[in-house]
Design an enzyme around this catalytic site. Structure first.
Site, mmCIF file in Angstrom:
data_model
loop_
_atom_site.group_PDB
_atom_site.id
_atom_site.type_symbol
_atom_site.label_atom_id
_atom_site.label_comp_id
_atom_site.label_asym_id
_atom_site.label_seq_id
_atom_site.Cartn_x
_atom_site.Cartn_y
_atom_site.Cartn_z
ATOM 1 N N LYS A 165 9.425 -5.325 3.460
ATOM 2 C CA LYS A 165 8.397 -5.090 5.060
ATOM 3 C C LYS A 165 9.236 -4.429 6.179
ATOM 4 C CE LYS A 165 4.085 -6.574 3.896
ATOM 5 N NZ LYS A 165 3.258 -5.327 3.360
ATOM 6 N N GLU A 218 5.085 3.387 2.267
ATOM 7 C CA GLU A 218 3.720 2.890 2.136
ATOM 8 C C GLU A 218 3.866 2.854 3.715
ATOM 9 O OE1 GLU A 218 1.434 -0.859 0.609
ATOM 10 O OE2 GLU A 218 2.831 -1.001 -0.312
ATOM 11 N N ASP A 241 -2.463 3.266 2.011
ATOM 12 C CA ASP A 241 -3.164 1.717 1.706
ATOM 13 C C ASP A 241 -3.914 1.472 2.889
ATOM 14 O OD1 ASP A 241 -3.783 -1.445 1.541
ATOM 15 O OD2 ASP A 241 -1.541 -2.328 2.460
ATOM 16 N N LYS A 265 -6.794 -2.453 -3.082
ATOM 17 C CA LYS A 265 -6.683 -3.681 -2.969
ATOM 18 C C LYS A 265 -8.228 -3.957 -3.010
ATOM 19 C CE LYS A 265 -2.919 -5.339 0.355
ATOM 20 N NZ LYS A 265 -2.442 -3.512 0.677
#
Length: 370
Positions: A165, A218, A241, A265
């Protein structure tokens, strides 16, 4: 077979760590998971689970799930759960948006389909194509020393895929990635996840400064348009994403050549029915995927694991073991995890069932639950 009843329960999942933190000042210690139970006139019961990753991550709010399920229940009861596409279209006509709520019902329907057929869900999604699935491990945003310690611990546990992250000051993140990269080992896959927090000029500077690192970036910017603009001058592969929330969004991204990989997801797109379509579109276009969900316990993990296991190996970048990020397990029969990989059982349906002793009293009840 007909659905005769719907019930929904909830429980808090506490993060097994100090805090799950990512860009934009977002940090959580627990998440609220919702488990849907569908009963049928043939005595079979199906289970689904959805757990938004906090209210500020994507358009999904745990507190709104009961109201959505109350609205959807009359349109679901009486339907044959084995006809998943038909039922999904009916939910779309009954309620505009709120894909995450529909996902909980859709996943339970796939569980019922598998149980009725006597087959694990991955067989119905295309067959077992990736028996041993590689897992990525998320390194939450923290101070560099803590992140380095987490990365080292995950590597020792057998993980070879890491999602780091990002979200400090850009220069701090450049320095941190340089430091972390000193421990990079051959065969590892690294993703720097910005969660849409940076401007194009910031992520361009980050990518240019670290162009010698084997790194996937990402969701570098918040909007699709910003990510597409940056991709044209990026020094790293781009994975999308948050800016993809529908089948149409994915079709657009494929047409625009906007990504090198994507995060699929399951709850964000409405369950396994639309996610299977997205998976197949990406496979046809040669786009590798991380197949996962926002959060969850054993039922949510089982759902996306069945989709991942039925994905051709070259196009499954990795998946994750979200149920092991929590201090408690809401279900029995979650996929087995060993040395950074995950495997499914051959039990019919999803193979995971809730531990009702850990769930709330029913938040929603509709129809006959016997």
């Amino acid at each position: 077979m007909r659905i005769t009843g719907l019930a929904a329960y909830s429980s808090d999942l506490h993060y097994d760590g100090t805090a799950y933190a990512f860009a934009g000042g977002r940090s959580y210690q627990h998440f609220t998971s919702t488990v849907v139970v569908l009963t049928t006139d043939e005595g079979l019961t199906g289970f689904g689970e959805v757990c938004p990753c906090g209210p500020s991550y994507m358009p999904a709010f745990a507190g709104g799930l009961p109201a959505c399920l109350e609205e959807l229940a009359p349109h679901v009861i009486g339907e044959d759960p084995r006809h998943t596409s038909r039922l999904h279209r009916k939910m779309d006509r009954a309620l505009n948006g709120h894909a995450y709520a529909k996902a909980a019902i859709d996943i339970a329907c796939w569980d019922l389909l598998g149980k009725a057929a006597g087959l694990p869900v991955h067989v119905l999604l295309g067959g077992l194509l990736t028996e041993t699935m590689p897992l990525h491990r998320i390194v939450p945003l923290s101070d560099p020393a803590a992140m380095a310690a987490s990365l080292d611990a995950y590597r020792k546990a057998g993980f070879r895929h890491f999602q780091v992250k990002l979200g400090h000051d850009v220069d701090e993140d450049i320095a941190m990635m340089r430091c972390l990269a000193d421990g990079w080992q051959h065969g590892e896959v690294w993703v720097g996840d910005i969660n849409g927090a940076w401007r194009r000029d910031q992520v361009a500077r980050f990518s240019r400064s670290l162009q010698d690192l084997d790194l996937i970036l990402e969701q570098p910017c918040a909007s699709y348009e910003e990510c597409l603009s940056f991709r044209q001058r990026a020094h790293h592969p781009i994975k999308l994403d948050e800016c993809l929330t529908s089948v149409a969004d994915v079709q657009r991204a494929l047409k625009d050549d906007a990504m090198d990989a994507m995060a699929l997801k399951v709850s964000k797109f409405g369950g396994l029915t639309p996610s299977r379509l997205i998976r197949d579109l990406c496979v046809a276009a040669g786009i590798p995927m991380t197949i996962e969900d926002a959060w969850g316990s054993g039922i949510a993990t089982a759902a996306y694991a069945h989709l991942a296991a039925s994905t051709p190996t070259p196009y499954l970048l990795n998946t994750t073991d979200l149920h092991r990020y929590n201090t408690t397990q809401l279900a029995h029969g979650a996929p087995e995890v060993t040395c950074g990989t995950m495997r499914l059982s051959n039990r019919p349906g999803l193979g995971a069932e809730p531990d009702f002793s850990l769930l709330s009293v029913p938040l929603v009840t509709a129809g006959s639950l016997n």
